[in-house]
Design a protein around this motif. Structure first.
Motif, PDB file in Angstrom:
ATOM      1  N   ALA A 232       8.474   1.201  13.340  1.00  0.00           N
ATOM      2  CA  ALA A 232       7.502   1.880  12.478  1.00  0.00           C
ATOM      3  C   ALA A 232       7.455   1.244  11.095  1.00  0.00           C
ATOM      4  CB  ALA A 232       7.845   3.366  12.368  1.00  0.00           C
ATOM      5  N   ALA A 233       8.595   0.778  10.609  1.00  0.00           N
ATOM      6  CA  ALA A 233       8.609   0.084   9.326  1.00  0.00           C
ATOM      7  C   ALA A 233       7.841  -1.238   9.407  1.00  0.00           C
ATOM      8  CB  ALA A 233      10.050  -0.156   8.885  1.00  0.00           C
ATOM      9  N   VAL A 234       7.889  -1.892  10.570  1.00  0.00           N
ATOM     10  CA  VAL A 234       7.086  -3.104  10.775  1.00  0.00           C
ATOM     11  C   VAL A 234       5.600  -2.765  10.713  1.00  0.00           C
ATOM     12  CG1 VAL A 234       6.451  -4.884  12.450  1.00  0.00           C
ATOM     13  CG2 VAL A 234       8.869  -4.297  12.092  1.00  0.00           C
ATOM     14  N   VAL A 235       5.197  -1.667  11.366  1.00  0.00           N
ATOM     15  CA  VAL A 235       3.800  -1.239  11.321  1.00  0.00           C
ATOM     16  C   VAL A 235       3.374  -0.980   9.875  1.00  0.00           C
ATOM     17  CG1 VAL A 235       2.212   0.617  11.967  1.00  0.00           C
ATOM     18  CG2 VAL A 235       3.803  -0.308  13.663  1.00  0.00           C
ATOM     19  N   ARG A 236       4.264  -0.379   9.095  1.00  0.00           N
ATOM     20  CA  ARG A 236       3.953  -0.141   7.673  1.00  0.00           C
ATOM     21  C   ARG A 236       3.693  -1.452   6.949  1.00  0.00           C
ATOM     22  NH1 ARG A 236       8.590   2.989   4.934  1.00  0.00           N
ATOM     23  NH2 ARG A 236       9.684   1.044   5.431  1.00  0.00           N
ATOM     24  N   ARG A 237       4.501  -2.463   7.189  1.00  0.00           N
ATOM     25  CA  ARG A 237       4.296  -3.770   6.550  1.00  0.00           C
ATOM     26  C   ARG A 237       2.967  -4.392   6.983  1.00  0.00           C
ATOM     27  NH1 ARG A 237       8.343  -6.972   4.110  1.00  0.00           N
ATOM     28  NH2 ARG A 237      10.314  -5.831   3.827  1.00  0.00           N
ATOM     29  N   VAL A 238       2.646  -4.278   8.275  1.00  0.00           N
ATOM     30  CA  VAL A 238       1.397  -4.848   8.762  1.00  0.00           C
ATOM     31  C   VAL A 238       0.203  -4.147   8.119  1.00  0.00           C
ATOM     32  CG1 VAL A 238      -0.066  -5.094  10.800  1.00  0.00           C
ATOM     33  CG2 VAL A 238       2.358  -5.683  10.936  1.00  0.00           C
ATOM     34  N   GLU A 239       0.238  -2.828   8.029  1.00  0.00           N
ATOM     35  CA  GLU A 239      -0.879  -2.102   7.416  1.00  0.00           C
ATOM     36  C   GLU A 239      -1.055  -2.489   5.952  1.00  0.00           C
ATOM     37  OE1 GLU A 239      -0.937   2.081   8.029  1.00  0.00           O
ATOM     38  OE2 GLU A 239      -1.103   1.920  10.208  1.00  0.00           O
ATOM     39  N   ARG A 240       0.049  -2.677   5.238  1.00  0.00           N
ATOM     40  CA  ARG A 240      -0.061  -3.098   3.842  1.00  0.00           C
ATOM     41  C   ARG A 240      -0.686  -4.490   3.749  1.00  0.00           C
ATOM     42  NH1 ARG A 240       5.982  -1.138   1.851  1.00  0.00           N
ATOM     43  NH2 ARG A 240       5.483   1.081   1.604  1.00  0.00           N
ATOM     44  N   ALA A 241      -0.293  -5.380   4.660  1.00  0.00           N
ATOM     45  CA  ALA A 241      -0.863  -6.730   4.660  1.00  0.00           C
ATOM     46  C   ALA A 241      -2.352  -6.696   4.972  1.00  0.00           C
ATOM     47  CB  ALA A 241      -0.121  -7.603   5.680  1.00  0.00           C
ATOM     48  N   ARG A 242      -2.746  -5.846   5.900  1.00  0.00           N
ATOM     49  CA  ARG A 242      -4.168  -5.748   6.243  1.00  0.00           C
ATOM     50  C   ARG A 242      -4.981  -5.208   5.076  1.00  0.00           C
ATOM     51  NH1 ARG A 242      -5.077  -3.126  12.056  1.00  0.00           N
ATOM     52  NH2 ARG A 242      -7.193  -3.825  11.548  1.00  0.00           N
ATOM     53  N   ARG A 243      -4.409  -4.281   4.319  1.00  0.00           N
ATOM     54  CA  ARG A 243      -5.125  -3.778   3.133  1.00  0.00           C
ATOM     55  C   ARG A 243      -5.308  -4.867   2.080  1.00  0.00           C
ATOM     56  NH1 ARG A 243      -2.124   1.090   4.129  1.00  0.00           N
ATOM     57  NH2 ARG A 243      -0.538   0.501   2.608  1.00  0.00           N
ATOM     58  N   ARG A 244      -4.434  -5.877   2.119  1.00  0.00           N
ATOM     59  CA  ARG A 244      -4.581  -7.019   1.193  1.00  0.00           C
ATOM     60  C   ARG A 244      -5.523  -8.075   1.745  1.00  0.00           C
ATOM     61  NH1 ARG A 244       1.159  -6.342   0.937  1.00  0.00           N
ATOM     62  NH2 ARG A 244       1.426  -8.184   2.279  1.00  0.00           N
ATOM     63  N   GLY A 245      -6.109  -7.820   2.914  1.00  0.00           N
ATOM     64  CA  GLY A 245      -7.104  -8.719   3.459  1.00  0.00           C
ATOM     65  C   GLY A 245      -6.621  -9.615   4.577  1.00  0.00           C
ATOM     66  N   GLN A 246      -5.362  -9.506   4.979  1.00  0.00           N
ATOM     67  CA  GLN A 246      -4.880 -10.336   6.076  1.00  0.00           C
ATOM     68  C   GLN A 246      -5.397  -9.812   7.406  1.00  0.00           C
ATOM     69  OE1 GLN A 246      -0.756 -11.645   6.004  1.00  0.00           O
ATOM     70  NE2 GLN A 246      -0.530 -10.938   3.894  1.00  0.00           N
ATOM     71  N   VAL A 247      -5.606 -10.716   8.353  1.00  0.00           N
ATOM     72  CA  VAL A 247      -6.125 -10.366   9.667  1.00  0.00           C
ATOM     73  C   VAL A 247      -4.962  -9.990  10.581  1.00  0.00           C
ATOM     74  CG1 VAL A 247      -7.410 -11.204  11.675  1.00  0.00           C
ATOM     75  CG2 VAL A 247      -8.073 -11.911   9.353  1.00  0.00           C
ATOM     76  N   SER A 248      -5.168  -8.957  11.388  1.00  0.00           N
ATOM     77  CA  SER A 248      -4.136  -8.512  12.323  1.00  0.00           C
ATOM     78  C   SER A 248      -4.035  -9.500  13.477  1.00  0.00           C
ATOM     79  CB  SER A 248      -4.469  -7.117  12.852  1.00  0.00           C
ATOM     80  OG  SER A 248      -3.479  -6.684  13.769  1.00  0.00           O
ATOM     81  N   THR A 249      -2.931 -10.236  13.520  1.00  0.00           N
ATOM     82  CA  THR A 249      -2.685 -11.212  14.573  1.00  0.00           C
ATOM     83  C   THR A 249      -1.248 -11.066  15.055  1.00  0.00           C
ATOM     84  OG1 THR A 249      -1.915 -12.901  13.023  1.00  0.00           O
ATOM     85  CG2 THR A 249      -4.294 -12.837  13.512  1.00  0.00           C
ATOM     86  N   ALA A 250      -0.948 -11.737  16.172  1.00  0.00           N
ATOM     87  CA  ALA A 250       0.432 -11.731  16.667  1.00  0.00           C
ATOM     88  C   ALA A 250       1.364 -12.348  15.635  1.00  0.00           C
ATOM     89  CB  ALA A 250       0.507 -12.499  17.991  1.00  0.00           C
ATOM     90  N   GLY A 251       0.895 -13.392  14.946  1.00  0.00           N
ATOM     91  CA  GLY A 251       1.716 -14.019  13.919  1.00  0.00           C
ATOM     92  C   GLY A 251       2.046 -13.084  12.780  1.00  0.00           C
ATOM     93  N   LEU A 252       1.075 -12.261  12.375  1.00  0.00           N
ATOM     94  CA  LEU A 252       1.335 -11.304  11.302  1.00  0.00           C
ATOM     95  C   LEU A 252       2.428 -10.322  11.716  1.00  0.00           C
ATOM     96  CD1 LEU A 252       0.714  -9.953   8.608  1.00  0.00           C
ATOM     97  CD2 LEU A 252      -1.168  -8.731   9.721  1.00  0.00           C
ATOM     98  N   TYR A 253       2.371  -9.838  12.954  1.00  0.00           N
ATOM     99  CA  TYR A 253       3.390  -8.896  13.423  1.00  0.00           C
ATOM    100  C   TYR A 253       4.763  -9.557  13.489  1.00  0.00           C
ATOM    101  CZ  TYR A 253       0.385  -4.945  14.518  1.00  0.00           C
ATOM    102  OH  TYR A 253      -0.446  -3.847  14.415  1.00  0.00           O
ATOM    103  N   LEU A 254       4.821 -10.809  13.927  1.00  0.00           N
ATOM    104  CA  LEU A 254       6.104 -11.499  13.985  1.00  0.00           C
ATOM    105  C   LEU A 254       6.693 -11.683  12.590  1.00  0.00           C
ATOM    106  CD1 LEU A 254       5.475 -14.227  16.724  1.00  0.00           C
ATOM    107  CD2 LEU A 254       7.068 -12.310  16.849  1.00  0.00           C
ATOM    108  N   ARG A 255       5.857 -12.083  11.633  1.00  0.00           N
ATOM    109  CA  ARG A 255       6.348 -12.265  10.263  1.00  0.00           C
ATOM    110  C   ARG A 255       6.811 -10.938   9.681  1.00  0.00           C
ATOM    111  NH1 ARG A 255       1.692 -15.426  10.181  1.00  0.00           N
ATOM    112  NH2 ARG A 255       0.539 -13.874   8.951  1.00  0.00           N
ATOM    113  N   ALA A 256       6.061  -9.878   9.950  1.00  0.00           N
ATOM    114  CA  ALA A 256       6.442  -8.556   9.441  1.00  0.00           C
ATOM    115  C   ALA A 256       7.755  -8.089  10.055  1.00  0.00           C
ATOM    116  CB  ALA A 256       5.330  -7.554   9.730  1.00  0.00           C
ATOM    117  N   THR A 257       7.944  -8.380  11.339  1.00  0.00           N
ATOM    118  CA  THR A 257       9.188  -7.976  12.007  1.00  0.00           C
ATOM    119  C   THR A 257      10.385  -8.697  11.407  1.00  0.00           C
ATOM    120  OG1 THR A 257       8.002  -7.539  14.070  1.00  0.00           O
ATOM    121  CG2 THR A 257      10.377  -7.887  14.228  1.00  0.00           C
TER     122      THR A 257
END
Length: 315
Positions: free
Chosen positions: A155-180
């Motif tokens: 869930a903390a990873v999901v929080r990081r991904v949502e924050r990144a998406r609000r900054r304009g990043q695209v939701s990709t597998a790479g984004l989830y891996l970096r957030a994890t």
């Protein structure tokens, strides 16, 4: 048949033109009204309105977050008519899901194609032939979920991904891996703090993170299924995988097992509990909490339950 299409206009894999094509295709089979979500949580209200209006079908076009909102609206509204000869699921509108997000775990777990044109064709064929399926849902306190929940690290990873998406990043597998990776090594809170309590059994204490599944897979990395609990099913209770510690060697081993083609996570630090009807997670300090890939804040206690034969889906 009367139907409502709930559209998330920010859905990542569709355009205005493709939405128009979808609307025309659906109108060839049903009496369709189109509604657009305007803010987070709006899908709940739109689905409740559909139930109160007595429609037969609600279709979603969006990602898993849109589906979750609509499911909660369907489940929390009182059907317009009461018929004692029909089950609760039969009295509610059926749900059809057109994948429009980046991952679309729920639609793919139902066996629908990943692309929205192909999935729409399957749904239209099912409508013509009168096919539907009744599935179970999970519930966390007063909110329903379709495929997964998380308490702690994921869930903390999901929080990081949502924050990144609000900054304009695209939701990709790479984004989830970096957030994890960032959350694991930099996020803190790696000491056990969670207890799992269930009726008729001793509590499981000193858990570091907990994953809950209502079906398999848990998620996808591109085309690859990720399966902490590979036997989870819409037709059974909830399956749990928890890690007692988040040490690097044991965590890396468990993640490798989850990513394998025949996943069977096991080890001294792994707790797996299949087909649970109910349980409660209690944390010593607030933990990140997510449902169906949407971050919902921090909680110290969440009660989970399996809701059998809850909802009809067209697939």
């Amino acid at each position: 048949m009367r139907a409502v299409l709930v559209v998330n206009p920010r859905a990542t894999s569709t355009s205005e033109r493709s939405r128009d094509v979808l609307v025309r295709a659906l109108r060839s089979e049903v009496d369709l009204t189109v509604r657009y979500t305007r803010r987070r949580g709006h899908g709940v209200a739109l689905a409740r309105d559909a139930v109160h209006a007595g429609v037969d079908l609600v279709v979603t076009l969006g990602g898993d977050g849109t589906v979750n909102e609509v499911v909660n609206g369907l489940m929390s509204a009182e059907p317009a008519t009461i018929d004692g000869h029909r089950t609760s699921a039969e009295r509610r509108p059926a749900l059809a899901v057109v994948p429009g997000g980046s991952t679309n775990v729920f639609a793919r777990a139902l066996g629908l194609p990943r692309g929205w044109p192909e999935a729409t064709s399957v749904i239209l064929e099912s409508l013509r032939e009168g096919r539907s399926r009744t599935i179970g849902l999970g519930r966390a306190d007063d909110r329903y979920f379709t495929f997964c929940a998380g308490f702690g690290l994921d869930a903390a990873v999901v929080r990081r991904v949502e924050r990144a998406r609000r900054r304009g990043q695209v939701s990709t597998a790479g984004l989830y891996l970096r957030a994890t990776i960032s959350q694991y090594f930099l996020g803190g809170h790696r000491h056990p703090a969670i207890s799992l309590e269930r009726p008729g059994a001793p509590a499981e204490n000193d858990l570091a993170t907990v994953i809950i599944q209502n079906t398999a897979p848990w998620t996808y990395l591109g085309e690859r299924e990720i399966n902490p609990n590979p036997d989870a099913s819409f037709d059974l209770g909830l399956d749990v995988l928890a890690l007692r510690q988040l040490h690097v060697p044991s965590t890396a081993r468990t993640v490798t097992q989850m990513f394998s083609r025949n996943p069977n996570p096991r080890g001294r630090q792994v707790l797996r509990l299949p087909d649970l009807d109910e349980f409660t997670l209690v944390a010593g300090h607030p933990q990140a909490f997510q449902l169906d890939g949407d971050y919902l804040g921090e909680r110290e206690k969440v009660r989970f339950a399996s809701v059998a034969a809850a909802l009809r889906v067209i697939c």
